[in-house]
Design a protein around this motif. Structure first.
Motif, PDB file in Angstrom:
ATOM      1  N   VAL A  24      50.614  36.271  39.400  1.00 34.57           N
ATOM      2  CA  VAL A  24      49.188  35.936  39.516  1.00 34.57           C
ATOM      3  C   VAL A  24      48.711  35.141  38.317  1.00 34.57           C
ATOM      4  N   GLU A  25      49.185  35.496  37.121  1.00 36.70           N
ATOM      5  CA  GLU A  25      48.696  34.839  35.910  1.00 36.70           C
ATOM      6  C   GLU A  25      49.607  33.712  35.417  1.00 36.70           C
ATOM      7  N   GLY A  26      50.811  33.606  35.986  1.00 34.52           N
ATOM      8  CA  GLY A  26      51.770  32.634  35.470  1.00 34.52           C
ATOM      9  C   GLY A  26      51.618  31.232  36.013  1.00 34.52           C
ATOM     10  N   GLY A  27      50.821  31.054  37.068  1.00 39.32           N
ATOM     11  CA  GLY A  27      50.665  29.737  37.666  1.00 39.32           C
ATOM     12  C   GLY A  27      49.909  29.848  38.974  1.00 39.32           C
ATOM     13  N   PRO A  28      49.561  28.698  39.577  1.00 36.68           N
ATOM     14  CA  PRO A  28      48.759  28.731  40.800  1.00 36.68           C
ATOM     15  C   PRO A  28      49.550  29.241  41.999  1.00 36.68           C
ATOM     16  N   ILE A  29      48.968  30.169  42.757  1.00 32.12           N
ATOM     17  CA  ILE A  29      49.538  30.647  44.014  1.00 32.12           C
ATOM     18  C   ILE A  29      48.397  30.882  44.994  1.00 32.12           C
ATOM     19  N   ASP A  30      48.743  30.903  46.277  1.00 33.49           N
ATOM     20  CA  ASP A  30      47.754  31.175  47.318  1.00 33.49           C
ATOM     21  C   ASP A  30      47.883  32.596  47.872  1.00 33.49           C
ATOM     22  N   VAL A  31      49.108  33.100  47.911  1.00 31.16           N
ATOM     23  CA  VAL A  31      49.377  34.421  48.484  1.00 31.16           C
ATOM     24  C   VAL A  31      50.364  35.150  47.590  1.00 31.16           C
ATOM     25  N   LEU A  32      50.117  36.432  47.359  1.00 36.12           N
ATOM     26  CA  LEU A  32      51.044  37.286  46.629  1.00 36.12           C
ATOM     27  C   LEU A  32      51.676  38.246  47.630  1.00 36.12           C
ATOM     28  N   THR A  33      53.013  38.231  47.713  1.00 37.50           N
ATOM     29  CA  THR A  33      53.708  39.127  48.635  1.00 37.50           C
ATOM     30  C   THR A  33      54.715  39.974  47.865  1.00 37.50           C
ATOM     31  N   GLY A  34      55.237  40.969  48.544  1.00 37.09           N
ATOM     32  CA  GLY A  34      56.285  41.789  47.967  1.00 37.09           C
ATOM     33  C   GLY A  34      57.007  42.542  49.056  1.00 37.09           C
ATOM     34  N   ASP A  35      58.279  42.812  48.821  1.00 40.71           N
ATOM     35  CA  ASP A  35      59.095  43.579  49.761  1.00 40.71           C
ATOM     36  C   ASP A  35      59.524  44.863  49.061  1.00 40.71           C
ATOM     37  N   TRP A  36      59.190  45.996  49.640  1.00 34.82           N
ATOM     38  CA  TRP A  36      59.553  47.308  49.077  1.00 34.82           C
ATOM     39  C   TRP A  36      60.532  48.071  49.959  1.00 34.82           C
ATOM     40  N   LEU A  37      60.813  47.604  51.184  1.00 34.70           N
ATOM     41  CA  LEU A  37      61.418  48.487  52.183  1.00 34.70           C
ATOM     42  C   LEU A  37      62.847  48.118  52.549  1.00 34.70           C
TER      43      LEU A  37
END
Length: 588
Positions: free
Chosen positions: A25-38
């Motif tokens: 989020v703070e390291g550069g421009p993005i539109d969507v933050l996702t993650g895979d936990w499963l």
């Protein structure tokens, strides 16, 4: 044509570094933050958490990350899409809502469920709707701990269309958290198979966080000729700029560690796949059509991906209570290693109140970690490892463990244990994949404080596309030199239930011509004797100079039940690379 959407990943598994969200989020421009936990194993872990604390079968680390970045995401218009809901997406949504209230924020939160089939599993099995997937069986339906269908991306599309700032799902495909935002942003329809396939491929590349930026990469010490990569451990996480036509550019924030190259992306493309047809609930992505090219430093373009209709079924990941297990390890030091192992085993059975036949499963292995003329005691030491499994907890508990302790002064010279194994047995699960008709598993999108909508999982049908691959020219090779196979190939391996996936790639055309002809399934079985008696599938991906092998049954009944030291087959590829073979000298 809409502008590309930048979708960033901040987690590749339940346990990835917690600073990932802040970094992205703070390291550069993005539109969507996702993650895979499963991961498949994670569902079993979450079932144990939920058994102790009902309603808590989700990734609490995600909730902590939301507390760190929620304000910034809302300020910058960054959407969040994650499968961290696990077995309790509603509980996860409630926890995130509590964080928002604590911070004085008011995001629109949505959660998606419908994937949990456990309450219906007996009915689905009895009616014949639930069928085994691949070369497995359904096992004991009454002992299932989890049963979750892999949902597609259109529930996510619906949630975002309703204005959700944060979308929390249960079990969706790993790529859905990327493909969903891309489909929402670009307005893709269910019949846009090529575009959806491109979104799936982009999601597959970034889903495992730093594995796309140099993590777990065979040529870690020479990525793109950058010596600093080999010395840095804090790889940046990846993002994908997904374009309207389904093509994508994989990159990472500038100034972060690692590298994004054709090699790192190819390696991740091969991770935990089967054949060229990558089946999914929304589209079947044809991995034999995609092309990869380096655009500039840390920017790799993926294009040409074709898609075809998905199957009319959804895959279901089920975990069955397999029983209890226990193990111990004994050091075998110096001379006569095999004789010492035999002596130690005989002494153990003399002390044990059970015989090997009394256990449902008994595994005894001698692991030859010793070296000749050892300079240190560790170099003189091999390992004898024993594992037992049984549904009777009493048999594999203290009675088993104490029997080994009782031989301490009546066994081999230099007798001592390694690791001090538990005296109590531990439960384990058996992974059971299955399929179910997709019309029986709709998705439900719940907006917290708002409405619930139903999204059908039925996908359009159609014929498979025809893919014609260019023949690889064969050639004669001159002199050969004995060298490790890893001198000219990279690999990426992992688990798919009880099977192991082993991807092999080359970095130039000449090496590809040779490996494509030379490395057959039969030769792989010779190089990896543990796989010699097992069925091996071989698949070709000429456009990315790669092969993929699926070794059936190498991991027994899945990760949680496997008795292999490398239960997830993570290093099988590196074992292959270490084998010394005769390689054409000109390739070296």
């Amino acid at each position: 044509m809409t502008e590309p959407i930048r979708i960033a990943n901040c987690s590749g598994f339940f346990g990835d570094r917690p600073s990932g969200a802040i970094e992205m989020v703070e390291g550069g421009p993005i539109d969507v933050l996702t993650g895979d936990w499963l991961a498949e194993l994670t569902m079993l872990i979450l079932s144990r958490i939920r058994a102790k604390r009902p309603g808590s079968g989700y990734a609490r680390t995600f909730v902590g990350q939301m507390e760190q970045v929620m304000g910034t995401c809302l300020d910058q218009g960054i959407k969040v899409v994650s499968n961290a809901g696990g077995l309790d997406p509603d509980g996860c949504a409630d926890a995130v809502h509590e964080v928002a209230q604590k911070l004085g924020l008011n995001p629109t939160i949505a959660y998606i469920d419908g994937d949990d089939l456990l309450p219906r599993i007996a009915e689905l099995a009895e009616s014949g709707a639930l069928q085994p997937f691949g070369d497995t069986d359904l096992g004991d339906v009454s002992s299932y701990l989890t049963a979750n269908a892999y949902l597609g991306c259109f529930g996510i599309v619906d949630a975002l269309a309703q204005g959700a700032d944060i979308v929390i799902t249960g079990r969706v495909t790993d790529a859905a958290v990327t493909c969903g935002p891309a489909a929402w942003h670009h307005g893709w329809q269910r019949t846009d198979f090529d575009q959806l396939a491109g979104g799936v491929v982009a999601g597959h590349v970034i889903e495992c966080s730093a594995q796309a930026t140099g993590g777990n990469y065979s040529f870690f010490n020479e990525i793109d000729g950058r010596t600093e990569v080999g010395g840095r451990t804090r790889f940046g996480f990846p993002w994908a700029d997904v374009h309207a036509d389904g093509s994508s550019v994989i990159g990472k924030h500038d100034g972060t560690g690692g590298a994004v190259t054709v090699g790192t992306v190819t390696s991740q493309l091969l991770y935990e796949i089967g054949g060229p047809e990558y089946l999914g609930p929304d589209v079947t992505a044809r991995f034999d059509t995609l092309e990869v090219e380096q655009l500039e430093r840390d920017r790799v373009r993926i294009s040409g991906v074709r898609g075809q209709a998905p199957p009319s079924t959804l895959k279901v990941a089920m975990n069955e209570m397999g029983g209890y297990r226990n193990s111990f390890s004994v050091a075998l030091t110096g001379l006569d290693i095999d004789d010492k192992a035999a002596f130690a085993e005989a002494a153990f059975w003399d002390a044990c109140s059970f015989t090997a036949d009394d256990f449902e499963s008994f595994t005894s292995r001698v692991i030859r970690t010793d070296k000749p003329d050892p300079a240190t005691q560790e170099e003189a030491t091999a390992i004898w490892r024993v594992t037992v499994k049984d549904h009777d907890e009493r048999k594999v508990g203290r009675a088993f463990a104490d029997a080994n302790v009782h031989t301490a002064l009546a066994s081999i010279p230099g007798m001592y244990g390694l690791g001090g194994g538990p005296s109590a047995a531990s439960p384990f699960g058996v992974y059971r994949p299955a399929i179910v008709p997709n019309d029986l598993v709709p998705q439900y999108v719940h907006v917290v404080g708002g409405a619930t909508t139903q999204v059908d999982s039925v996908a359009p049908q159609g014929p498979p596309i025809e893919v014609v691959l260019d023949d690889v020219p064969r050639r004669e090779w001159g002199d050969t030199t004995a060298a490790p196979l890893g001198t000219i190939i990279g690999t990426r391996s992992g688990d798919k239930g009880g099977n192991a996936n082993l991807g092999v790639f080359t970095r130039n055309d000449d090496a590809w011509v040779w490996i494509d002809e030379w490395l057959t399934s039969e030769r792989l079985a010779e190089l990896l004797p543990e796989a010699a008696a097992l069925p091996i599938d071989r698949h070709r991906f000429p456009k990315i100079r790669s092969l993929n092998f699926v070794v059936h049954g190498l991991l027994d009944e899945g990760v949680a039940a496997s008795t292999r030291q490398d239960a997830q087959a993570k290093a099988v590829g590196e074992w292959l690379r270490a084998r010394v073979v005769d390689i054409p000298t000109e390739l070296l």
